[in-house]
Design an enzyme around this catalytic site. Structure first.
Site, PDB file in Angstrom:
ATOM      1  NE  ARG A  16     -13.353  -7.773  10.810  1.00 63.15           N
ATOM      2  CZ  ARG A  16     -14.444  -8.385  10.659  1.00 63.15           C
ATOM      3  NH1 ARG A  16     -14.706  -9.902  10.321  1.00 63.15           N
ATOM      4  NH2 ARG A  16     -15.657  -7.568  10.060  1.00 63.15           N
ATOM      5  CB  THR A  82     -24.799  -1.328   8.159  1.00 61.47           C
ATOM      6  OG1 THR A  82     -25.712  -2.392   8.815  1.00 61.47           O
ATOM      7  CG2 THR A  82     -23.609  -2.001   8.032  1.00 61.47           C
ATOM      8  CE1 TYR A 351      14.817   5.628 -16.622  1.00 62.50           C
ATOM      9  CE2 TYR A 351      16.615   7.126 -16.501  1.00 62.50           C
ATOM     10  CZ  TYR A 351      15.065   6.906 -16.289  1.00 62.50           C
ATOM     11  OH  TYR A 351      14.305   7.906 -15.642  1.00 62.50           O
ATOM     12  CG  ASN A 362      19.815   0.577 -33.433  1.00 61.01           C
ATOM     13  OD1 ASN A 362      19.982   0.362 -32.268  1.00 61.01           O
ATOM     14  ND2 ASN A 362      19.253  -0.419 -34.409  1.00 61.01           N
TER      15      ASN A 362
END
Ligand code: UD1
Ligand code: CA
Length: 446
Positions: A16, A82, A351, A362
């Site tokens: 399912r 089961t 990036y 920086n």
């Protein structure tokens, strides 16, 4: 304490779900359903554990080992129910004296405390205990049929239930605790004369009751034992798990301005005094240290954020991103497999991949580490206190020395010495009066 063993049934194909992936590997809060079940069961420190899988499910075995290294495996060649599945755990559990818990791999929200409560209820007087719940809508679940006075007489599957039985709202979670010897005594007696022609583990209740053994039940809340059979139920499980994870974060001293819009993973570690703004997604493998701020619309996975660091808004931390103490990663910045050291700033449109950004450095807006040459990835090392001018491309492998400067717009292809300035762009030329000359020329053409 009585020793425990566990059996996890995980052989079902999960038709399912309409998926190429075995059902129990579908994820809830970034962790497979099987992983959730095994980590809850693991807290009981079971002496033995058997995971029953279907044929050709190596990925299920790998996942089970991640969460329970001692787990053994049994293969159920065909899905005949089961009880049939549980039977394959017999050899591994032979001779074990104690309580065996049978768990379903598609019931991912169950808590360790509930399993403990269930296991403790098993006694010589009541050797089988069912974990049950009151269902809002019992459809699809097995119903508990109780004798007057309380003991469970049988569990009736939906498909075999008469109209009167279908009105029962006390349902089987699928999880049982049973004296191990009794399990192997009764299991072979289970037949398949039912609507689905399957061997139902739930029939063990009727067999035990008929043999004069008392079967008890223990209740838990319905959300904890939601069974996931399709994608809609998977989404419900996700919502419930998110609610639980958010509540845990809040209780631990994390501020979530809008808890409902923050998505966490089962393994997310967040220290107290972290602030998370709305619309943040945290995938697996993330840790966030105290005082850090994750601003709105950020996406993090397999990354760590150090104390008092700031991330976002609109930041993306990919696997291997390590943002150290007080560092800043700002808007539209992507960091992958890179360390941003203490106090460094990568504030806008950048990036950083396969790199180290030294303490206090920086990184100007628009800087890109060009880490990939089409075949291999290369490393960029940016020294402590370096200053990278805006819109620079750092073509890896390359090192920028400590305290060095890179002029804006540079394409850096060679190492820069500590303290030096590197500029790598066309020089600006200026032609005085050029604009007027161009206009005049254009005029003659008209
Ligand atoms: C089962 C219970 C039902 C209970 C419900 C709770 C039975 C007969 N019914 O129904 O009483 O209310 O769970 O969610 O037990 N599996 C195997 N091999 C098989 C069949 C199943 O390993 O041959 C595994 C599945 O992978 C799954 C679990 O057992 O993890 C439960 O099977 P499923 O078919 O989903 O049972 P339900 O119909 O949901
Ligand atoms: Ca099920």
């Amino acid at each position: 304490m009585t020793p425990t063993a566990i059996i996890v049934l995980a052989a079902g194909r999960g038709t399912r779900m309409r998926s190429g992936l075995p059902k129990v590997l579908h994820r809830v809060a970034g962790r497979s359903m099987l992983g959730h079940v095994l980590s809850a069961a693991g807290e009981l420190e079971p002496r033995r554990a058997v995971v029953v899988t279907g044929p050709d499910m190596p990925a299920v075995e790998r996942e089970a080992r991640r969460f329970m290294p001692v787990a053994q495996f049994a293969v159920q060649p065909q899905q005949k129910g089961t009880a049939h599945a549980a039977g394959f755990a017999r050899d591994e559990l032979a001779g074990f004296e104690g309580v065996t818990l049978v768990l379903y791999g598609d019931v991912p929200l169950v808590r360790a405390g509930t399993l403990q409560r269930l296991a403790r209820e098993v006694s010589a007087d009541a050797p089988l205990v069912i974990l049950a719940f009151e269902a809002d809508d019992p459809k699809g679940y097995g119903r508990l049929i109780l004798d007057a006075g309380g003991p469970v007489r049988a569990i009736r599957e939906e498909k075999d239930a008469c109209d009167e039985e279908k009105r029962i709202t006390l349902c089987n979670s699928g999880i049982i605790a049973i004296d191990n010897a009794l399990l192997w005594e009764l299991l072979p007696e289970i037949g398949n004369a039912n609507a689905q022609g399957e061997y139902y583990l739930t029939d063990i209740v009727e067999l035990a009751a008929q043999a004069g053994r008392e079967v008890r039940h223990v209740r838990c809340d319905e959300p904890e034992v939601l069974g996931v059979n399709d994608r809609a139920q998977l989404a419900v499980a996700e919502r419930l798990m998110q609610r639980r994870l958010r509540a845990r974060a809040l209780a631990n001293g994390v501020t979530l301005i809008d808890p409902d819009s923050v998505f966490l993973s089962a393994d997310t570690e967040i220290a107290p005094d972290v602030l998370i703004e709305p619309w943040v997604f945290i995938g697996p493998g993330v840790s966030i240290a105290e005082g850090a701020v994750i601003r709105a619309h950020s996406h993090l996975e397999e990354a760590s954020v150090g104390p008092r660091a700031q991330v976002g808004p609109f930041a993306r931390l990919r696997p291997g991103a390590e943002i150290r103490e007080t560092a800043k990663v700002g808007n539209f910045v992507e960091v992958k497999k890179a360390v941003i050291e203490e106090g460094a700033k990568v504030n806008h449109f950048t990036y950083i991949g396969d790199a180290r950004v030294g303490a206090g450095a920086n990184i100007g807006a628009g800087t890109i580490t060009c880490n990939y040459d089409g075949a291999n990835k290369h490393f960029t090392d940016i020294g402590k206190g370096a200053f990278i001018g805006s819109n620079s491309a750092l073509v890896a492998p390359v090192r920028i020395g400590e305290g060095a400067y890179v002029g804006s717009g540079s394409v850096i292809t060679k190492d820069v010495a500590p303290g030096a300035l590197a500029v790598a762009r066309g020089r600006q030329v200026e032609k005085p009066g050029w604009a007027a000359r161009r206009k005049a020329k254009a005029g003659t053409q008209d």
